[in-house]
Design a protein around this motif. Structure first.
Motif, PDB file in Angstrom:
ATOM      1  N   VAL A  45     -14.447  27.417  17.245  1.00 10.34           N
ATOM      2  CA  VAL A  45     -15.400  27.973  16.287  1.00 10.34           C
ATOM      3  C   VAL A  45     -16.730  28.290  16.955  1.00 10.34           C
ATOM      4  O   VAL A  45     -17.302  29.368  16.744  1.00 10.34           O
ATOM      5  N   ALA A  46     -17.247  27.366  17.742  1.00 10.64           N
ATOM      6  CA  ALA A  46     -18.559  27.558  18.364  1.00 10.64           C
ATOM      7  C   ALA A  46     -18.596  26.833  19.700  1.00 10.64           C
ATOM      8  O   ALA A  46     -19.269  25.803  19.841  1.00 10.64           O
ATOM      9  N   PRO A  47     -17.870  27.325  20.706  1.00  9.04           N
ATOM     10  CA  PRO A  47     -17.858  26.645  22.003  1.00  9.04           C
ATOM     11  C   PRO A  47     -19.243  26.630  22.645  1.00  9.04           C
ATOM     12  O   PRO A  47     -20.005  27.589  22.530  1.00  9.04           O
ATOM     13  N   GLY A  48     -19.563  25.512  23.295  1.00 11.95           N
ATOM     14  CA  GLY A  48     -20.841  25.400  23.971  1.00 11.95           C
ATOM     15  C   GLY A  48     -22.034  25.277  23.052  1.00 11.95           C
ATOM     16  O   GLY A  48     -23.174  25.482  23.472  1.00 11.95           O
ATOM     17  N   SER A  49     -21.802  24.912  21.785  1.00  9.24           N
ATOM     18  CA  SER A  49     -22.886  24.893  20.802  1.00  9.24           C
ATOM     19  C   SER A  49     -23.548  23.527  20.647  1.00  9.24           C
ATOM     20  O   SER A  49     -24.476  23.384  19.850  1.00  9.24           O
ATOM     21  N   SER A  50     -23.064  22.522  21.347  1.00  8.21           N
ATOM     22  CA  SER A  50     -23.553  21.149  21.167  1.00  8.21           C
ATOM     23  C   SER A  50     -23.458  20.729  19.705  1.00  8.21           C
ATOM     24  O   SER A  50     -24.378  20.156  19.129  1.00  8.21           O
ATOM     25  N   ALA A  51     -22.322  21.049  19.106  1.00  6.57           N
ATOM     26  CA  ALA A  51     -22.101  20.734  17.694  1.00  6.57           C
ATOM     27  C   ALA A  51     -20.711  20.154  17.529  1.00  6.57           C
ATOM     28  O   ALA A  51     -19.863  20.247  18.422  1.00  6.57           O
ATOM     29  N   ARG A  52     -20.480  19.545  16.363  1.00  7.58           N
ATOM     30  CA  ARG A  52     -19.148  19.079  16.035  1.00  7.58           C
ATOM     31  C   ARG A  52     -18.836  19.430  14.590  1.00  7.58           C
ATOM     32  O   ARG A  52     -19.736  19.481  13.742  1.00  7.58           O
ATOM     33  N   ALA A  53     -17.569  19.686  14.328  1.00  6.10           N
ATOM     34  CA  ALA A  53     -17.116  19.974  12.975  1.00  6.10           C
ATOM     35  C   ALA A  53     -16.804  18.676  12.252  1.00  6.10           C
ATOM     36  O   ALA A  53     -16.273  17.736  12.840  1.00  6.10           O
ATOM     37  N   THR A  54     -17.123  18.635  10.955  1.00  8.37           N
ATOM     38  CA  THR A  54     -16.836  17.459  10.154  1.00  8.37           C
ATOM     39  C   THR A  54     -15.878  17.743   9.003  1.00  8.37           C
ATOM     40  O   THR A  54     -15.194  16.831   8.544  1.00  8.37           O
ATOM     41  N   ASP A  55     -15.824  19.002   8.514  1.00  2.78           N
ATOM     42  CA  ASP A  55     -14.966  19.302   7.367  1.00  2.78           C
ATOM     43  C   ASP A  55     -14.769  20.809   7.264  1.00  2.78           C
ATOM     44  O   ASP A  55     -15.470  21.593   7.928  1.00  2.78           O
ATOM     45  N   VAL A  56     -13.829  21.206   6.417  1.00  2.41           N
ATOM     46  CA  VAL A  56     -13.551  22.627   6.200  1.00  2.41           C
ATOM     47  C   VAL A  56     -13.272  22.847   4.722  1.00  2.41           C
ATOM     48  O   VAL A  56     -12.723  21.980   4.034  1.00  2.41           O
ATOM     49  N   ALA A  57     -13.668  24.015   4.217  1.00  2.21           N
ATOM     50  CA  ALA A  57     -13.395  24.407   2.835  1.00  2.21           C
ATOM     51  C   ALA A  57     -13.132  25.907   2.815  1.00  2.21           C
ATOM     52  O   ALA A  57     -13.621  26.643   3.682  1.00  2.21           O
ATOM     53  N   PRO A  58     -12.355  26.376   1.832  1.00  6.68           N
ATOM     54  CA  PRO A  58     -12.172  27.826   1.704  1.00  6.68           C
ATOM     55  C   PRO A  58     -13.472  28.494   1.297  1.00  6.68           C
ATOM     56  O   PRO A  58     -14.294  27.901   0.578  1.00  6.68           O
ATOM     57  N   LEU A  59     -13.668  29.724   1.749  1.00  7.65           N
ATOM     58  CA  LEU A  59     -14.849  30.464   1.335  1.00  7.65           C
ATOM     59  C   LEU A  59     -14.797  30.744  -0.165  1.00  7.65           C
ATOM     60  O   LEU A  59     -13.717  30.977  -0.722  1.00  7.65           O
ATOM     61  N   PRO A  60     -15.938  30.737  -0.832  1.00 11.75           N
ATOM     62  CA  PRO A  60     -15.948  31.106  -2.249  1.00 11.75           C
ATOM     63  C   PRO A  60     -15.334  32.491  -2.462  1.00 11.75           C
ATOM     64  O   PRO A  60     -15.617  33.425  -1.711  1.00 11.75           O
ATOM     65  N   GLY A  61     -14.473  32.593  -3.443  1.00  9.57           N
ATOM     66  CA  GLY A  61     -13.800  33.860  -3.693  1.00  9.57           C
ATOM     67  C   GLY A  61     -12.498  34.019  -2.949  1.00  9.57           C
ATOM     68  O   GLY A  61     -11.758  34.977  -3.190  1.00  9.57           O
ATOM     69  N   GLY A  62     -12.190  33.069  -2.057  1.00 10.06           N
ATOM     70  CA  GLY A  62     -10.931  33.124  -1.317  1.00 10.06           C
ATOM     71  C   GLY A  62     -11.034  34.025  -0.099  1.00 10.06           C
ATOM     72  O   GLY A  62     -11.953  34.822   0.052  1.00 10.06           O
ATOM     73  N   GLY A  63     -10.030  33.908   0.775  1.00  9.03           N
ATOM     74  CA  GLY A  63      -9.985  34.757   1.949  1.00  9.03           C
ATOM     75  C   GLY A  63     -10.972  34.372   3.022  1.00  9.03           C
ATOM     76  O   GLY A  63     -11.960  35.080   3.244  1.00  9.03           O
ATOM     77  N   GLY A  64     -10.760  33.272   3.675  1.00  8.05           N
ATOM     78  CA  GLY A  64     -11.617  32.861   4.769  1.00  8.05           C
ATOM     79  C   GLY A  64     -11.986  31.395   4.678  1.00  8.05           C
ATOM     80  O   GLY A  64     -11.611  30.696   3.734  1.00  8.05           O
ATOM     81  N   TRP A  65     -12.768  30.963   5.683  1.00  6.01           N
ATOM     82  CA  TRP A  65     -13.032  29.528   5.825  1.00  6.01           C
ATOM     83  C   TRP A  65     -14.492  29.260   6.119  1.00  6.01           C
ATOM     84  O   TRP A  65     -15.180  30.070   6.768  1.00  6.01           O
TER      85      TRP A  65
END
Length: 361
Positions: free
Chosen positions: A193-213
């Motif tokens: 998702v974001a290589p080299g960003s000094s970040a970490r992912a904690t959770d995921v949800a569908p985008l409002p309206g559907g079709g994406g993350w």
């Protein structure tokens, strides 16, 4: 001299005898009427729960291997027939489940190999109601570049899709957010998702309206800040600034509700807006977040005990609610939630005993 000493003594006595300023009373807990549900099996572990259209799901394991249960009323549970295909699949515990209608995807793992690494596999529901294990190559979810695999999510609308969030080493060797996405729930593709960003992912949800993350997380620098990214195809990502670290996100009404140490946030499909706070959340570990259009609930590990907070206005205001029973915080503590309307299902597990509870909140 004596008079001055006497004055000082009188002042000292007055200071010692005065009452300390009154302390504000702790906020009252919202009382809930809980019904304990008979567990599907006395020796079960429960790791996650979900509500899927017209039924509840609970997933976890038994001493004999993975397990999942289904209920239409939340009170009476029946086992889901599982069809493992791999050696580790037959030993795994299912840790997360996502559903859309009758379709379900779950993720499980068992430790194995020379180094005891998690051997992760996915499960997909079939038309007959059973779940089939899909065993990926070890390097799909594991291997030397793996950091960890987290929760699963289902798309709200077309195109149909499934996602699993986690973290992975980027080309520069630093960890960063990753997403495994699938159109059929059987074969998953991993993207950074974001290589080299000094970040970490904690959770995921569908985008409002559907079709994406929407992937939520934290960014590391001089201070810990919030981070999130959106993608329509699961491959090309756009960063979306957020004013505080995000631990959990979930669909709520026509947007996305997020919570973290700085409080609650609302994503309207374009930007994040600050909502209310849950109290002094510094040092809390956020365990589960669930919501419908009328109710949201979050469980946290705060100090030595788990606590529950609810909202009815999209996270603008929160009230702490009484847990059904004390739940101590351990490395294995689970306090998973699922909501249907204003009915809340809570699964608690401290590593020695799992329990299910229902309430109308």
């Amino acid at each position: 001299m004596r008079r001055g000493a006497l004055v000082l003594c009188v002042l000292a006595l007055a200071s010692c005898s005065s009452s300390p300023p009154p302390q504000p009373a702790p906020p009252s807990l919202r009382a809930l009427t809980w019904r304990e549900v008979t567990l599907p099996a006395a020796d079960a572990t429960v790791q996650d729960v979900a509500f899927c259209d017209d039924h509840w799901l609970a997933v976890g394991g038994l001493p004999t291997g993975p397990a999942a249960w289904r209920s239409t009323d939340g009170m009476t549970w029946t086992g889901v027939r599982l069809a493992p295909v791999s050696f580790y699949g037959r030993q795994s515990t299912i840790s997360t489940v996502a559903c859309r209608g009758a379709d379900t995807v779950a993720v499980g793992a068992a430790s194995g190999g020379a180094h005891g690494n998690p051997r992760t596999s996915t499960w997909r529901s079939r038309p007959d109601g059973s779940w089939l294990e899909y065993e990926p190559a070890f390097t799909q979810f594991g291997g030397q570049d793996s950091v960890g695999v987290g929760t699963a999510a289902a798309a709200l609308g077309p195109p149909a899709g499934w996602a699993i969030v986690g973290n992975w080493l980027g080309p520069d060797g630093s960890p960063g957010p990753a997403l495994w996405h699938s159109t059929d729930g059987m074969s998953f593709e991993r993207t950074l998702v974001a290589p080299g960003s000094s970040a970490r992912a904690t959770d995921v949800a569908p985008l409002p309206g559907g079709g994406g993350w929407l992937v939520a997380g934290e960014a590391y620098g001089a201070t810990l800040t919030g981070a999130s990214w959106t993608s329509r195809d699961g491959t090309t990502w756009t960063p979306v600034p957020v004013g505080g670290p995000l631990a959990l996100v979930t669909p709520y009404g026509d947007g996305t509700l997020g919570v973290g140490a700085a409080g609650a946030w609302w994503y309207d499909g374009t930007t994040w807006q600050k909502r209310g706070t849950l109290g002094d959340a510094n040092g809390w570990r956020f365990l589960a977040l669930s919501a419908t259009s009328v109710l949201g609930a979050v469980t946290v590990a705060a100090g030595s005990s788990c606590r529950l907070w609810t909202t009815r206005d999209g996270g603008a205001t929160w009230q702490e609610a009484a847990m059904p029973a004390p739940l101590p915080v351990t490395a294995e503590t689970v306090a998973a939630t699922a909501i249907s309307g204003d009915t809340l299902l809570l699964a608690t597990d401290d590593g020695t005993r799992a329990r299910l509870w229902l309430t109308t909140a």
